[in-house]
Design an enzyme around this catalytic site. Structure first.
Site, short mmCIF file in Angstrom:
data_model
loop_
_atom_site.label_atom_id
_atom_site.label_comp_id
_atom_site.label_asym_id
_atom_site.label_seq_id
_atom_site.Cartn_x
_atom_site.Cartn_y
_atom_site.Cartn_z
N GLY A 147 0.72 -5.92 5.47
CA GLY A 147 1.07 -4.68 4.81
C GLY A 147 2.35 -4.05 5.30
O GLY A 147 3.43 -4.30 4.78
N SER A 148 2.24 -3.23 6.34
CA SER A 148 3.37 -2.40 6.77
C SER A 148 4.61 -3.21 7.14
O SER A 148 5.73 -2.76 6.91
CB SER A 148 2.96 -1.50 7.93
OG SER A 148 2.48 -2.26 9.02
N GLU A 187 -0.48 -8.14 -3.48
CA GLU A 187 -1.68 -7.33 -3.71
C GLU A 187 -1.30 -5.86 -3.61
O GLU A 187 -0.53 -5.48 -2.73
CB GLU A 187 -2.75 -7.67 -2.65
CG GLU A 187 -3.88 -6.67 -2.54
CD GLU A 187 -4.65 -6.80 -1.23
OE1 GLU A 187 -5.27 -5.79 -0.82
OE2 GLU A 187 -4.64 -7.87 -0.61
N LYS A 197 -11.52 -12.88 3.35
CA LYS A 197 -10.55 -12.07 4.07
C LYS A 197 -11.10 -11.74 5.45
O LYS A 197 -12.09 -11.02 5.57
CB LYS A 197 -10.29 -10.79 3.26
CG LYS A 197 -9.50 -9.71 3.96
CD LYS A 197 -9.35 -8.52 3.01
CE LYS A 197 -8.81 -7.30 3.72
NZ LYS A 197 -8.56 -6.19 2.76
N ARG A 225 0.84 -1.21 0.00
CA ARG A 225 0.00 0.00 0.00
C ARG A 225 0.87 1.25 0.00
O ARG A 225 1.78 1.40 0.81
CB ARG A 225 -0.90 0.01 1.24
CG ARG A 225 -1.84 1.21 1.31
CD ARG A 225 -2.66 1.21 2.58
NE ARG A 225 -3.49 0.02 2.71
CZ ARG A 225 -4.67 -0.12 2.12
NH1 ARG A 225 -5.15 0.82 1.35
NH2 ARG A 225 -5.36 -1.25 2.30
N THR A 239 -8.45 -3.16 -1.93
CA THR A 239 -9.34 -2.05 -1.57
C THR A 239 -10.23 -1.69 -2.76
O THR A 239 -10.41 -0.52 -3.09
CB THR A 239 -8.56 -0.83 -1.05
OG1 THR A 239 -7.52 -1.27 -0.17
CG2 THR A 239 -9.48 0.09 -0.23
N GLY A 259 -3.13 -5.86 10.84
CA GLY A 259 -2.42 -5.96 12.11
C GLY A 259 -1.58 -7.21 12.27
O GLY A 259 -1.19 -7.56 13.38
#
Length: 197
Positions: A179-180, A40, A130, A17, A70, A159
């Protein structure tokens, strides 16, 4: 093409992202090199769509497929397809988006957070779902939802990091949307260590 083909045996769905195109391609290649990851890219901005296109092109060169994340409008389904996405992902369940994605030849991974969400998605023909936001739901949620829905394959997302990844897999998640952690230096290496027996 189904999620059985796309995610089976891949416990990591890396979510890139807000990453510039060049960096996204670099990260995607690193994820694919692990042998346990899929990729993704959320498409909330024009820059993100450009990054998806670049990563899809890089993936095509090595036989890897990329998803658009998203996806919350029907219009975004067309944007995802035109950018080269092979599947779509959403934070929630919307039957119109599911139908549009399937009509465009892309399997759709909708988000769920309640038994009702799961039941509606299953009724609509979805088997891979998901679980979002996973850290708030917790691993136990996945274990307990497998009771009434034993055939559902959950992708726990939101998370997830190296510290809790194994707990979600042990609870029955088939893959983890991360993600992060993936985009920060050293994060992918930590995740792979946590996901590899």
């Amino acid at each position: 093409m189904t999620f059985d083909d796309l995610l089976d045996g891949r416990p990591l769905l890396a979510i890139l992202r807000g990453v510039p195109a060049d960096r996204a391609v670099e990260l995607a290649n690193a994820v694919w090199d692990t042998g346990i990851g899929a990729v993704e890219l959320p498409i909330q901005t024009p820059d993100a769509v450009a990054a998806l296109s670049a990563v899809a092109k890089a993936g095509g060169a090595r036989g890897e497929r990329v998803g658009a994340g998203t996806v919350i409008t029907v219009d975004q389904v067309s944007v995802a397809r035109d950018a080269g996405a092979a599947f779509t992902v959403a934070p929630g369940f919307d039957p119109e988006i599911l139908a549009a994605s399937l009509a465009a030849g892309m399997p759709h991974l909708p988000g769920v957070a309640t038994p009702s969400d799961v039941q509606h998605a299953v009724k609509a023909g979805c088997r891979w779902l998901k679980a979002f936001p996973a850290a708030s739901l917790g691993p136990r949620w996945i274990r307990e939802l497998h009771g009434p829905f034993p055939d559902v394959q959950f992708v726990a997302t939101g998370g997830i990091d190296a510290g809790n990844a194994r707990a979600f897999l042990d609870a029955g998640a088939r893959s983890l949307g991360v993600g992060s952690t993936v985009t920060r230096p050293g994060g992918l290496t930590e995740l792979v260590a946590a996901l590899t027996p």
